[in-house]
Design a protein around this motif. Structure first.
Motif, PDB file in Angstrom:
ATOM      1  N   ASN A   9       0.867  -1.173   0.000  1.00  0.00           N
ATOM      2  CA  ASN A   9       0.000   0.000   0.000  1.00  0.00           C
ATOM      3  C   ASN A   9       0.904   1.224   0.000  1.00  0.00           C
ATOM      4  O   ASN A   9       1.633   1.471   0.967  1.00  0.00           O
ATOM      5  CB  ASN A   9      -0.894  -0.017   1.249  1.00  0.00           C
ATOM      6  CG  ASN A   9      -1.748   1.211   1.381  1.00  0.00           C
ATOM      7  OD1 ASN A   9      -1.677   2.129   0.568  1.00  0.00           O
ATOM      8  ND2 ASN A   9      -2.567   1.241   2.419  1.00  0.00           N
ATOM      9  N   TRP A  12       0.569   3.662   2.996  1.00  0.00           N
ATOM     10  CA  TRP A  12       0.855   3.210   4.360  1.00  0.00           C
ATOM     11  C   TRP A  12       2.091   3.925   4.877  1.00  0.00           C
ATOM     12  O   TRP A  12       3.100   4.034   4.186  1.00  0.00           O
ATOM     13  CB  TRP A  12       1.080   1.701   4.366  1.00  0.00           C
ATOM     14  CG  TRP A  12       1.241   1.118   5.734  1.00  0.00           C
ATOM     15  CD1 TRP A  12       0.246   0.749   6.587  1.00  0.00           C
ATOM     16  CD2 TRP A  12       2.470   0.822   6.405  1.00  0.00           C
ATOM     17  NE1 TRP A  12       0.781   0.246   7.743  1.00  0.00           N
ATOM     18  CE2 TRP A  12       2.150   0.290   7.659  1.00  0.00           C
ATOM     19  CE3 TRP A  12       3.814   0.982   6.077  1.00  0.00           C
ATOM     20  CZ2 TRP A  12       3.107  -0.119   8.587  1.00  0.00           C
ATOM     21  CZ3 TRP A  12       4.775   0.584   6.986  1.00  0.00           C
ATOM     22  CH2 TRP A  12       4.415   0.033   8.218  1.00  0.00           C
ATOM     23  N   GLU A  13       2.009   4.418   6.091  1.00  0.00           N
ATOM     24  CA  GLU A  13       3.123   5.125   6.719  1.00  0.00           C
ATOM     25  C   GLU A  13       3.658   4.316   7.897  1.00  0.00           C
ATOM     26  O   GLU A  13       2.875   3.881   8.746  1.00  0.00           O
ATOM     27  CB  GLU A  13       2.657   6.502   7.212  1.00  0.00           C
ATOM     28  CG  GLU A  13       2.332   7.481   6.099  1.00  0.00           C
ATOM     29  CD  GLU A  13       3.565   7.929   5.337  1.00  0.00           C
ATOM     30  OE1 GLU A  13       4.668   7.973   5.931  1.00  0.00           O
ATOM     31  OE2 GLU A  13       3.431   8.215   4.140  1.00  0.00           O
ATOM     32  N   TYR A  17       4.633   2.574  13.802  1.00  0.00           N
ATOM     33  CA  TYR A  17       4.834   1.128  13.684  1.00  0.00           C
ATOM     34  C   TYR A  17       6.325   0.773  13.715  1.00  0.00           C
ATOM     35  O   TYR A  17       6.708  -0.311  13.306  1.00  0.00           O
ATOM     36  CB  TYR A  17       4.227   0.602  12.377  1.00  0.00           C
ATOM     37  CG  TYR A  17       2.742   0.779  12.284  1.00  0.00           C
ATOM     38  CD1 TYR A  17       1.880  -0.099  12.930  1.00  0.00           C
ATOM     39  CD2 TYR A  17       2.190   1.827  11.549  1.00  0.00           C
ATOM     40  CE1 TYR A  17       0.497   0.064  12.850  1.00  0.00           C
ATOM     41  CE2 TYR A  17       0.815   1.999  11.457  1.00  0.00           C
ATOM     42  CZ  TYR A  17      -0.014   1.116  12.115  1.00  0.00           C
ATOM     43  OH  TYR A  17      -1.373   1.272  12.035  1.00  0.00           O
ATOM     44  N   ASP A  48      -1.159  -3.496   3.489  1.00  0.00           N
ATOM     45  CA  ASP A  48      -0.428  -2.834   4.569  1.00  0.00           C
ATOM     46  C   ASP A  48       0.712  -3.713   5.071  1.00  0.00           C
ATOM     47  O   ASP A  48       1.801  -3.215   5.382  1.00  0.00           O
ATOM     48  CB  ASP A  48      -1.356  -2.480   5.732  1.00  0.00           C
ATOM     49  CG  ASP A  48      -2.279  -1.313   5.410  1.00  0.00           C
ATOM     50  OD1 ASP A  48      -2.120  -0.669   4.351  1.00  0.00           O
ATOM     51  OD2 ASP A  48      -3.178  -1.047   6.240  1.00  0.00           O
TER      52      ASP A  48
END
Length: 125
Positions: A9, A12-13, A17, A48
């Protein structure tokens, strides 16, 4: 055959995380991913996870894709399904040196990367 749903994705950052991403890339793990491009849960979760593996610098050669089909009776069919006892998708099995370390199965309450990251860190915490 690659699962299209494992394409990272692009939105997605990794912020927030970092610990999970670090754990995914911390060792020479092999990630076995069962999913189906037709599966809603896979469509929601695997992109993700693909992005997290990418952010962790995991070698694509260490990610094995197992496309799964659904039989008329609802059971799953495909490579490794019987050998690994796959009932629900997505399922991700993390191995090191041929030994299963942790398994994510569809119904966990957190994202795949978070679940696996926590479990992979647990022995070291």
């Amino acid at each position: 055959m690659e699962l299209q749903t494992m394409q990272p994705n692009t939105e997605w950052e990794p912020a927030g995380y970092e610990e999970s991403v670090a754990a995914l890339g911390a060792d020479d793990y092999t990630f076995h991913v069962w999913g189906g491009d037709w599966c809603i849960d896979c469509q929601q979760q695997l992109p993700d996870f693909g992005a997290a593996l990418d952010a962790a610098g995991v070698d694509p050669g260490n990610v094995e894709h197992y496309p799964v089909e659904k039989a008329e009776d609802g059971s799953k069919t495909g490579p490794g399904v019987e050998e690994y006892g796959i009932e629900y998708i997505p399922t991700v099995v993390v191995e090191k040196d041929g030994e299963e370390l942790v398994r994510f199965v569809e119904s966990e309450a957190v994202p795949i990367a978070v679940y696996l990251g926590k479990e992979l860190r647990a022995p070291n915490e």
